[in-house]
Design a protein around this motif. Structure first.
Motif, PDB file in Angstrom:
ATOM      1  N   CYS A  63      32.005 -44.750  60.318  1.00 51.03           N
ATOM      2  CA  CYS A  63      33.303 -44.862  60.998  1.00 51.03           C
ATOM      3  C   CYS A  63      34.292 -43.862  60.412  1.00 51.03           C
ATOM      4  O   CYS A  63      34.990 -43.148  61.146  1.00 51.03           O
ATOM      5  N   ASP A  64      34.362 -43.800  59.085  1.00 50.07           N
ATOM      6  CA  ASP A  64      35.269 -42.850  58.430  1.00 50.07           C
ATOM      7  C   ASP A  64      34.926 -41.420  58.820  1.00 50.07           C
ATOM      8  O   ASP A  64      35.814 -40.592  59.073  1.00 50.07           O
ATOM      9  N   LYS A  65      33.634 -41.116  58.854  1.00 50.43           N
ATOM     10  CA  LYS A  65      33.198 -39.763  59.166  1.00 50.43           C
ATOM     11  C   LYS A  65      33.571 -39.382  60.606  1.00 50.43           C
ATOM     12  O   LYS A  65      34.055 -38.273  60.858  1.00 50.43           O
ATOM     13  N   GLU A  80      32.514 -31.552  53.527  1.00 50.91           N
ATOM     14  CA  GLU A  80      31.786 -32.713  53.022  1.00 50.91           C
ATOM     15  C   GLU A  80      30.654 -32.288  52.088  1.00 50.91           C
ATOM     16  O   GLU A  80      30.419 -32.931  51.059  1.00 50.91           O
ATOM     17  N   GLN A  96      30.948 -48.532  57.461  1.00 56.53           N
ATOM     18  CA  GLN A  96      32.256 -47.978  57.081  1.00 56.53           C
ATOM     19  C   GLN A  96      32.175 -46.469  56.898  1.00 56.53           C
ATOM     20  O   GLN A  96      33.071 -45.727  57.321  1.00 56.53           O
ATOM     21  N   SER A  97      31.087 -46.012  56.320  1.00 58.28           N
ATOM     22  CA  SER A  97      30.920 -44.587  56.065  1.00 58.28           C
ATOM     23  C   SER A  97      30.880 -43.790  57.362  1.00 58.28           C
ATOM     24  O   SER A  97      31.549 -42.753  57.498  1.00 58.28           O
ATOM     25  N   ILE A 103      35.976 -40.583  62.500  1.00 62.39           N
ATOM     26  CA  ILE A 103      37.425 -40.417  62.607  1.00 62.39           C
ATOM     27  C   ILE A 103      37.854 -39.099  61.985  1.00 62.39           C
ATOM     28  O   ILE A 103      38.661 -38.355  62.553  1.00 62.39           O
ATOM     29  N   ARG A 104      37.273 -38.787  60.826  1.00 61.83           N
ATOM     30  CA  ARG A 104      37.623 -37.549  60.127  1.00 61.83           C
ATOM     31  C   ARG A 104      37.219 -36.317  60.930  1.00 61.83           C
ATOM     32  O   ARG A 104      37.943 -35.314  60.960  1.00 61.83           O
TER      33      ARG A 104
END
Length: 270
Positions: A96-98, A129, A93-94, A100-101
């Motif tokens: 994937c979020d990164k 970040e 999840q981490s 996309i961001r």
């Protein structure tokens, strides 16, 4: 594990295998003994074996080495889960979020029309970040450049960060001059009395300057040295083979002949 599973294994299967290996009730004694620190050398080794497969354009080896590297990720995540720190799903999840961001031009509405703009945005996001990790406090530009990186890689990353704020040579001629200056200073340390500390210092400066030169020439210093290592290993192997064919061994007494064979090996590569 049956044959059908072998043909359609998933990440869940690998997670289950690792859980079984780490199970105190009947698991593998070696796997159970491992910690983050004891597994770390294997993680680094697998990453380099991935690099080697890529350098050799060996897709079969790359497939296998990527699997070995994935195992390392699952191994670390399993140990973290056992101590209640995080689980593999949170790792996924981490990232994937990164991703996309850091790609607002793909997953959002930002206009980043070229690779340079994409790279600049990527660096801005990384800076944000880093700041967030320190509760919004200003952190140094060099923060986050991992000390565990190979020294050549880390030197280049430090130099690139400094260059982003203008702390860099305007022209490559200055870098060549700096390399020569550092080489002269290394030579000066050979004067008596010898100071081992000074020699370490000056050699370090010389290597750092060489990385800077490689960067300005558009060359990856780590990759260049890895290639040079392989080239030396290959050529010396040819020397050994030529000597062994004549019943000889590499030795100080064979120095002139080894030099001749080295020159021959270089010529044959051209």
């Amino acid at each position: 594990m049956n044959e059908s599973m072998n043909q359609s294994a998933s990440l869940d299967d690998l997670i289950a295998i690792m859980a079984r290996l780490r199970d105190p009730d009947g698991g593998c004694p070696w796997d159970l003994r491992q910690t983050f620190r004891t597994i770390l050398p294997f993680t680094l080794e697998e990453a380099y074996e991935v690099a080697e497969a890529i350098e050799q354009d060996d897709m079969s080896a790359l497939r296998e080495e990527l699997g070995d590297l994935l195992l390392q990720v699952v191994f670390h995540a399993r140990m973290a889960e056992e101590q209640g720190s995080f689980v593999l799903q949170q790792v996924i999840q981490s990232i994937c979020d990164k991703m996309i961001r850091r790609h607002p031009h793909v997953f959002g509405t930002a206009n980043l029309p070229n690779p340079e703009a994409v790279h600049a945005n990527w660096e801005r996001e990384k800076a944000l970040e880093r700041s967030a990790k320190h509760d919004g406090k200003t952190v140094g530009l060099m923060a986050g450049v991992a000390h565990a990186l190979p020294a050549l890689v880390r030197a280049e990353k430090l130099q690139r960060r400094a260059a982003r704020v203008g702390f860099d040579w305007d022209a490559i001629d200055g870098v060549f001059d700096k390399v020569i200056e550092e080489l002269d200073e290394c030579r000066e340390t050979l004067a008596e009395p010898a100071d081992p500390g000074a020699r370490v210092h000056e050699i370090g400066d010389l290597l750092f300057s060489c990385v800077n030169l490689a960067r300005h020439m558009g060359v990856d210093a780590e990759q260049a040295l890895r290639t040079a290592n392989r080239r030396f290993e290959r050529r010396f192997g040819q020397i050994e083979a030529a000597l062994h064919a004549r019943g000889l061994e590499p030795s100080l007494a064979m120095r002139d002949e080894m030099e001749r064979l080295w020159s021959l090996a270089k010529t044959e590569e051209c």
